[in-house]
Design a protein around this motif. Structure first.
Motif: not given
Length: 419
Positions: A304-311, A317-321
């Motif tokens: 859950a903590a990883l899924g809630s990272l501010p980034i 999406n296109v940058v993060l993926r």
């Protein structure tokens, strides 16, 4: 109704590539050939009760969403199981097939996991049988009722709902030896085995271990025997094992809600040849230690903590993926994955009409072989899927069980499909 992907679904949405489909498959084998029109009607009838399954992926600028799709048509089975889903082309995330007595569903792992899929598909099967004149005793099935609306807790992302901050860290797996034969696009090799569950339980009980530990040790020994690099490595052989979180947390979600743990042994820990019993002793207790409430809560909080990272909230999406894909391949440490779904229960009113079941998954970016097992009736069913042409590890696994005195019958799943 629109859904935000659950935490596991978010990962699967971003990891899907041509060679890594993240597709889950379940089929029920009936005692007579499937009636396509009745199958279609059953799907149409259950649809309002399961809105989180009848979806496609919408790629948003900031975040993805799962949105409703139109009518899903059943089709005759063609090609190999778990073919790529057009997840990036607004395609649906589920499909239905029939092939003789086989009534099958395939869906993206972004939608649900093994337990959720079983509830859904058993409900489709119950409706199919009912349309054919079988008396379905709904109070006996324990399945969702079609005349009631979906329950909010079934549609909930329970990773986020049950996560609470806890002290302590989940240990990272050791440096892992990976099995990396050449992968092939649009290809899935499936080996199927069947063995008497009583024989496996008797042998595992005599060793003081669970059936999952017994199978894991045999699987590790198969790698150790057949792969010279696995025998000489200074790294560990690591089996990733999914753990259902539903019972621990009282969840009735029909979406993804599984955690994973790792079981490992290091060949270099002793000189000379490792025996089956020695590997079993090396891994004994690792799984039980990971299944305690304290460790499960740590595991859930970490996810859950990883899924809630501010980034994740501020970067498009296109940058993060690409970074999610790269990060997953860097931190994922597994030689292979073993998923034991336990006993597949079938309501008494449905049992006479179902001969057996088949469950398998496509490969992940981290593992070349995926191993799914479950018991149905008196037998344990084993399905090993691989994106390579090599089958020596899988066949050696079955031979190791035969050496232990287990009456295993195994072969190529393609032969089963063509029967």
């Amino acid at each position: 109704m629109k859904f935000t992907p659950d935490l596991a679904g978010y990962l699967f949405c971003n990891l899907t590539k041509k060679s890594d489909n993240e597709v889950y498959r379940i089929a029920f084998i009936l005692n007579e050939d499937v009636n396509p029109a009745r199958f279609q009607q059953a799907i149409d009838d259950v649809r309002p009760r399961f809105p989180s399954f009848f979806v496609r992926l919408h790629r948003g600028f900031m975040r993805d969403s799962l949105i409703p799709v139109g009518k899903i048509n059943v089709t005759p089975e063609q090609g190999h199981p778990c073919r790529k889903m057009p997840i990036d082309k607004n395609g649906t995330l589920l499909r239905f097939f029939y092939n003789g007595p086989r009534l099958a569903l395939e869906l993206s792992h972004a939608v649900s996991d093994g337990e959720g899929v079983l509830v859904f598909m058993k409900t489709v099967l119950a409706r199919y049988l009912e349309l054919g004149g079988v008396e379905i005793i709904h109070a006996e099935t324990g399945l969702p009722q079609l005349d009631e609306p979906p329950k909010p807790e079934e549609l909930r992302d329970d990773y986020r709902h049950f996560a609470r901050k806890v002290k302590g860290k989940v240990p990272n797996p050791p440096s892992t030896w990976k099995y990396t034969p050449k992968k092939h696009l649009d290809f899935l090799q499936i080996q199927h085995g069947r063995l008497p569950i009583a024989q496996l339980l008797s042998l595992s009980k005599a060793q003081g271990v669970t059936a999952t530990e017994y199978l894991t040790a045999a699987y590790m020994l198969a790698f150790y025997r057949t792969q010279p690099a696995a025998r000489s490595t200074k790294k560990s052989l690591v089996m990733t094992i999914p753990l259902s979180a539903r019972k621990m947390f009282g969840s009735t979600s029909l979406r993804n809600f599984a955690l994973v743990t790792d079981v490992s042994f290091k060949p270099s820990d002793k000189p000379g040849e490792w025996s089956f019993e020695e590997i079993l002793a090396a891994i004994k207790g690792q799984l039980a230690a990971a299944c305690t409430e304290e460790e499960m809560r740590k595991n859930l909080w970490k996810m859950a903590a990883l899924g809630s990272l501010p980034i994740i909230k501020i970067v498009p999406n296109v940058v993060l993926r690409p970074f999610i894909n790269l990060g997953y391949r860097i931190v994922s440490r597994e030689t292979s994955c073993l998923s034991n779904l336990g006993k597949l229960e079938m309501p008494a009113c449905m049992q006479p009409h179902v001969r057996t079941a088949e469950i398998t998954v496509s490969n992940t970016p981290a593992g070349r072989i995926q191993f799914v097992t479950f018991s149905y009736g008196d037998f344990l069913e084993v399905f090993q899927s691989s994106s390579t042409h090599e089958t020596v590890v899988q066949q050696t696994f079955f031979k190791i069980l035969q050496e232990r005195g287990i009456d295993v019958k195994y072969g190529d799943y393609a032969d089963i499909l063509n029967r």
